[in-house]
Design a protein around this motif. Structure first.
Motif, PDB file in Angstrom:
ATOM      1  N   LYS A 212      -4.319  51.936  25.424  1.00 49.59           N
ATOM      2  CA  LYS A 212      -3.899  50.538  25.504  1.00 49.59           C
ATOM      3  C   LYS A 212      -2.388  50.435  25.346  1.00 49.59           C
ATOM      4  CE  LYS A 212      -5.807  47.530  22.870  1.00 49.59           C
ATOM      5  NZ  LYS A 212      -6.522  46.779  21.810  1.00 49.59           N
ATOM      6  N   THR A 213      -1.808  49.413  25.968  1.00 49.35           N
ATOM      7  CA  THR A 213      -0.383  49.137  25.805  1.00 49.35           C
ATOM      8  C   THR A 213      -0.178  48.464  24.456  1.00 49.35           C
ATOM      9  OG1 THR A 213      -0.129  48.862  28.184  1.00 49.35           O
ATOM     10  CG2 THR A 213       1.602  47.952  26.797  1.00 49.35           C
ATOM     11  N   THR A 214       0.835  48.916  23.736  1.00 46.00           N
ATOM     12  CA  THR A 214       1.156  48.339  22.430  1.00 46.00           C
ATOM     13  C   THR A 214       2.669  48.268  22.294  1.00 46.00           C
ATOM     14  OG1 THR A 214       0.707  48.496  20.048  1.00 46.00           O
ATOM     15  CG2 THR A 214       1.091  50.562  21.202  1.00 46.00           C
ATOM     16  N   THR A 215       3.148  47.656  21.237  1.00 44.84           N
ATOM     17  CA  THR A 215       4.593  47.538  21.016  1.00 44.84           C
ATOM     18  C   THR A 215       5.025  48.463  19.893  1.00 44.84           C
ATOM     19  OG1 THR A 215       4.305  45.716  19.477  1.00 44.84           O
ATOM     20  CG2 THR A 215       4.670  45.148  21.789  1.00 44.84           C
ATOM     21  N   TRP A 216       6.271  48.859  19.923  1.00 46.18           N
ATOM     22  CA  TRP A 216       6.838  49.710  18.880  1.00 46.18           C
ATOM     23  C   TRP A 216       7.282  48.845  17.693  1.00 46.18           C
ATOM     24  CZ3 TRP A 216       6.799  54.773  18.068  1.00 46.18           C
ATOM     25  CH2 TRP A 216       7.641  55.288  17.084  1.00 46.18           C
TER      26      TRP A 216
END
Length: 59
Positions: A12-16
């Motif tokens: 899944k795409t996630t944020t840092w």
């Protein structure tokens, strides 16, 4: 624009930024990955060093 990355466990795409589980997307993915390391599901490739010949017949 926030830096995004792909969770190495589920994809899944996630944020840092503001992600306490980074590089994972969630605590679940982080714990699954930790469990995989603990149960030796991951292994680094190694090449054994050649063994020295200690039993020589040329004495």
């Amino acid at each position: 624009m926030p830096t995004t990355l792909i969770c190495p466990r589920c994809g899944k795409t996630t944020t840092w930024e503001n992600n306490e589980y980074r590089p994972f997307c969630s605590e679940r993915c982080k714990l699954i990955d930790l469990g995989a390391w603990a149960s030796d599901e991951y292994a680094l490739p190694t090449q054994d060093a050649p063994q020295a010949d200690h039993g020589s017949d040329n004495d």
